[in-house]
Scaffold this active site. Structure first.
Site, mmCIF file in Angstrom:
data_model
loop_
_atom_site.group_PDB
_atom_site.id
_atom_site.type_symbol
_atom_site.label_atom_id
_atom_site.label_comp_id
_atom_site.label_asym_id
_atom_site.label_seq_id
_atom_site.Cartn_x
_atom_site.Cartn_y
_atom_site.Cartn_z
ATOM 1 N N GLY A 15 -11.152 49.763 51.186
ATOM 2 C CA GLY A 15 -10.030 50.201 52.020
ATOM 3 C C GLY A 15 -8.789 50.428 51.176
ATOM 4 O O GLY A 15 -8.064 51.427 51.348
ATOM 5 N N HIS A 16 -8.549 49.521 50.243
ATOM 6 C CA HIS A 16 -7.400 49.666 49.329
ATOM 7 C C HIS A 16 -7.555 50.947 48.500
ATOM 8 O O HIS A 16 -6.591 51.688 48.281
ATOM 9 C CB HIS A 16 -7.358 48.421 48.443
ATOM 10 C CG HIS A 16 -6.229 48.362 47.484
ATOM 11 N ND1 HIS A 16 -4.923 48.664 47.821
ATOM 12 C CD2 HIS A 16 -6.206 48.006 46.169
ATOM 13 C CE1 HIS A 16 -4.162 48.507 46.748
ATOM 14 N NE2 HIS A 16 -4.908 48.122 45.747
ATOM 15 N N ASP A 37 -19.098 49.257 41.894
ATOM 16 C CA ASP A 37 -20.269 48.544 41.381
ATOM 17 C C ASP A 37 -21.407 48.494 42.392
ATOM 18 O O ASP A 37 -22.526 48.124 42.033
ATOM 19 C CB ASP A 37 -19.871 47.125 40.933
ATOM 20 C CG ASP A 37 -19.101 47.174 39.621
ATOM 21 O OD1 ASP A 37 -19.099 48.241 38.971
ATOM 22 O OD2 ASP A 37 -18.496 46.151 39.246
ATOM 23 N N GLY A 69 -8.435 44.320 45.284
ATOM 24 C CA GLY A 69 -7.425 43.399 45.799
ATOM 25 C C GLY A 69 -7.375 42.078 45.061
ATOM 26 O O GLY A 69 -6.294 41.545 44.805
ATOM 27 N N HIS A 136 16.982 43.490 44.905
ATOM 28 C CA HIS A 136 17.550 43.658 43.558
ATOM 29 C C HIS A 136 17.193 42.505 42.612
ATOM 30 O O HIS A 136 17.011 41.369 43.030
ATOM 31 C CB HIS A 136 19.083 43.767 43.648
ATOM 32 C CG HIS A 136 19.705 42.500 44.181
ATOM 33 N ND1 HIS A 136 20.048 41.434 43.371
ATOM 34 C CD2 HIS A 136 19.994 42.120 45.446
ATOM 35 C CE1 HIS A 136 20.553 40.474 44.103
ATOM 36 N NE2 HIS A 136 20.521 40.858 45.374
ATOM 37 N N HIS A 145 0.673 40.827 43.964
ATOM 38 C CA HIS A 145 0.491 41.674 45.165
ATOM 39 C C HIS A 145 1.512 41.238 46.211
ATOM 40 O O HIS A 145 1.519 40.077 46.629
ATOM 41 C CB HIS A 145 -0.937 41.492 45.700
ATOM 42 C CG HIS A 145 -1.248 42.307 46.914
ATOM 43 N ND1 HIS A 145 -2.500 42.356 47.460
ATOM 44 C CD2 HIS A 145 -0.481 43.119 47.708
ATOM 45 C CE1 HIS A 145 -2.508 43.152 48.520
ATOM 46 N NE2 HIS A 145 -1.283 43.618 48.700
HETATM 47 C C1 LIG Z 1 -3.555 31.486 53.653
HETATM 48 C C2 LIG Z 1 -4.958 32.034 53.692
HETATM 49 C C3 LIG Z 1 -5.339 32.589 52.310
HETATM 50 C C4 LIG Z 1 -5.880 30.881 54.023
HETATM 51 O O1 LIG Z 1 -7.186 31.302 54.051
HETATM 52 P P1 LIG Z 1 -8.351 30.189 54.133
HETATM 53 O O2 LIG Z 1 -8.222 29.241 52.985
HETATM 54 O O3 LIG Z 1 -9.626 30.921 54.335
HETATM 55 O O4 LIG Z 1 -7.917 29.362 55.403
HETATM 56 P P2 LIG Z 1 -8.640 29.179 56.813
HETATM 57 O O5 LIG Z 1 -8.705 30.478 57.536
HETATM 58 O O6 LIG Z 1 -9.908 28.417 56.581
HETATM 59 O O7 LIG Z 1 -7.578 28.235 57.562
HETATM 60 C C5 LIG Z 1 -7.357 26.906 57.169
HETATM 61 C C6 LIG Z 1 -6.226 26.370 58.029
HETATM 62 O O8 LIG Z 1 -5.001 26.977 57.631
HETATM 63 C C7 LIG Z 1 -4.404 27.679 58.754
HETATM 64 N N1 LIG Z 1 -3.847 28.930 58.250
HETATM 65 C C8 LIG Z 1 -4.522 29.906 57.615
HETATM 66 N N2 LIG Z 1 -3.699 30.902 57.281
HETATM 67 C C9 LIG Z 1 -2.492 30.559 57.749
HETATM 68 C C10 LIG Z 1 -1.230 31.205 57.714
HETATM 69 N N3 LIG Z 1 -1.081 32.380 57.142
HETATM 70 N N4 LIG Z 1 -0.187 30.562 58.265
HETATM 71 C C11 LIG Z 1 -0.344 29.356 58.861
HETATM 72 N N5 LIG Z 1 -1.523 28.695 58.904
HETATM 73 C C12 LIG Z 1 -2.583 29.299 58.365
HETATM 74 C C13 LIG Z 1 -5.568 27.922 59.719
HETATM 75 O O9 LIG Z 1 -5.106 28.067 61.040
HETATM 76 C C14 LIG Z 1 -6.385 26.681 59.515
HETATM 77 O O10 LIG Z 1 -5.764 25.627 60.205
HETATM 78 P P3 LIG Z 1 -6.652 24.472 60.940
HETATM 79 O O11 LIG Z 1 -7.384 23.783 59.836
HETATM 80 O O12 LIG Z 1 -5.616 23.624 61.604
HETATM 81 O O13 LIG Z 1 -7.554 25.213 61.883
HETATM 82 C C15 LIG Z 1 -5.122 33.181 54.728
HETATM 83 O O14 LIG Z 1 -5.225 32.709 56.051
HETATM 84 C C16 LIG Z 1 -3.989 34.185 54.695
HETATM 85 O O15 LIG Z 1 -2.915 34.022 55.272
HETATM 86 N N6 LIG Z 1 -4.254 35.272 53.965
HETATM 87 C C17 LIG Z 1 -3.309 36.345 53.833
HETATM 88 C C18 LIG Z 1 -4.011 37.666 54.055
HETATM 89 C C19 LIG Z 1 -3.063 38.784 53.906
HETATM 90 O O16 LIG Z 1 -1.875 38.650 54.043
HETATM 91 N N7 LIG Z 1 -3.590 39.934 53.582
HETATM 92 C C20 LIG Z 1 -2.718 41.051 53.360
HETATM 93 C C21 LIG Z 1 -3.437 42.209 52.834
HETATM 94 S S1 LIG Z 1 -2.314 43.537 52.495
#
Ligand SMILES: CC(C)(COP(=O)(O)OP(=O)(O)OC[C@H]1O[C@@H](n2cnc3c(N)ncnc32)[C@H](O)[C@@H]1OP(=O)(O)O)[C@@H](O)C(=O)NCCC(=O)NCCS
Length: 219
Positions: A15-16, A37, A69, A136, A145
């Site tokens: 997608g990226h 790949d 990504g 700035h 990223h």
């Molecule tokens: C932070 C992150 C990496 C965690 O992923 P993970 O390790 O797989 O975490 P999980 O989905 O297993 O969640 C674990 C816990 O953290 C919480 N949590 C996950 N992401 C969170 C977030 N962004 N803010 C607050 N809480 C979050 C979940 O609700 C879960 O809580 P619980 O244990 O009480 O149920 C992911 O949720 C995230 O925010 N990724 C960002 C993706 C993104 O911005 N992509 C942009 C592409 S341009």
């Protein structure tokens, strides 16, 4: 960027990669192809998949950009290209706003609607994603990223490979060290000095500190 008739190879038919291909076409590239790949992927956005990273040296006159990504893999692949002395380009969407006195490193892509304000230095292999803003005097080290709709206030410094999640906000004068994942919607108001995953408002470190989780996230 002016039109360029040379071949552009985008590594990663994801997608990226689609977004990067769209930017490349808008910047004037007409001969676009992908490497991936996965041998089952034959085309992406109507552009052919013509090989894998290991085939790069067969295209010494092509230009390359890495559309992966995961920051560690993006770094590894870009460094392989650099070792092969191949040309790695940066791409800036025509509707991104880049102020004067901004430096942008090789392999960095700036998406539509992104704003980078004066005196900011963006390293190599970075992604400033759709609608993100970098104010700035920021320093983004290599392979950072800044995800869709996230905002970095003035004089922020982000360490290598750190990923700022979608819609996250980093307050002014903050430093975040290398290899962090800042969760979607998080707000960072204090320096982060230990690599790990941070979520919430204001951010707290997640108990699980496996930054390889970043590879699961989609762009
Ligand atoms: C932070 C992150 C990496 C965690 O992923 P993970 O390790 O797989 O975490 P999980 O989905 O297993 O969640 C674990 C816990 O953290 C919480 N949590 C996950 N992401 C969170 C977030 N962004 N803010 C607050 N809480 C979050 C979940 O609700 C879960 O809580 P619980 O244990 O009480 O149920 C992911 O949720 C995230 O925010 N990724 C960002 C993706 C993104 O911005 N992509 C942009 C592409 S341009």
């Amino acid at each position: 960027m002016s039109a360029d008739i040379s071949k552009l190879i985008i590594i990663g038919a994801s997608g990226h990669g689609k977004v990067i291909a769209d930017i490349a076409a808008r910047c004037g590239y007409t001969d676009i192809a992908f490497f991936d790949d996965n041998p089952e992927v034959k085309e992406c956005m109507g552009y052919p998949v013509i090989g894998k990273t290991e085939n790069a040296k067969e295209y010494p006159n092509a230009k390359f950009i890495v559309a992966i990504g995961n920051p560690k893999i993006r770094q590894k692949v870009q460094e392989q290209l650099e070792t092969m002395k191949l040309s790695v380009i940066s791409l800036i969407h025509p509707n991104a706003v880049i102020a004067d006195h901004v430096e942008i490193g090789e392999g960095t892509v700036v998406m539509a609607g992104a704003v980078i304000n004066p005196a900011s230095k963006i390293g190599k292999g970075c992604i400033v994603n759709t609608g993100a803003s970098v104010d700035h005097d920021n320093v983004l080290e290599d392979f950072v990223h800044v995800s869709v709709g996230s905002h970095l206030a003035g004089t922020v410094r982000i360490g290598k490979r750190t990923w700022i999640g979608a819609g996250a906000v980093v307050s002014n004068n903050i430093k975040i060290c290398e290899d962090c994942m800042i969760g979607a919607g998080a707000v960072v108001v204090k320096d982060i000095e230990k690599s790990g995953i941070y979520v919430g408002v204001p951010v707290r470190e997640q108990v699980r500190r496996d930054t390889e989780n970043m590879s699961k996230q989609k762009n």
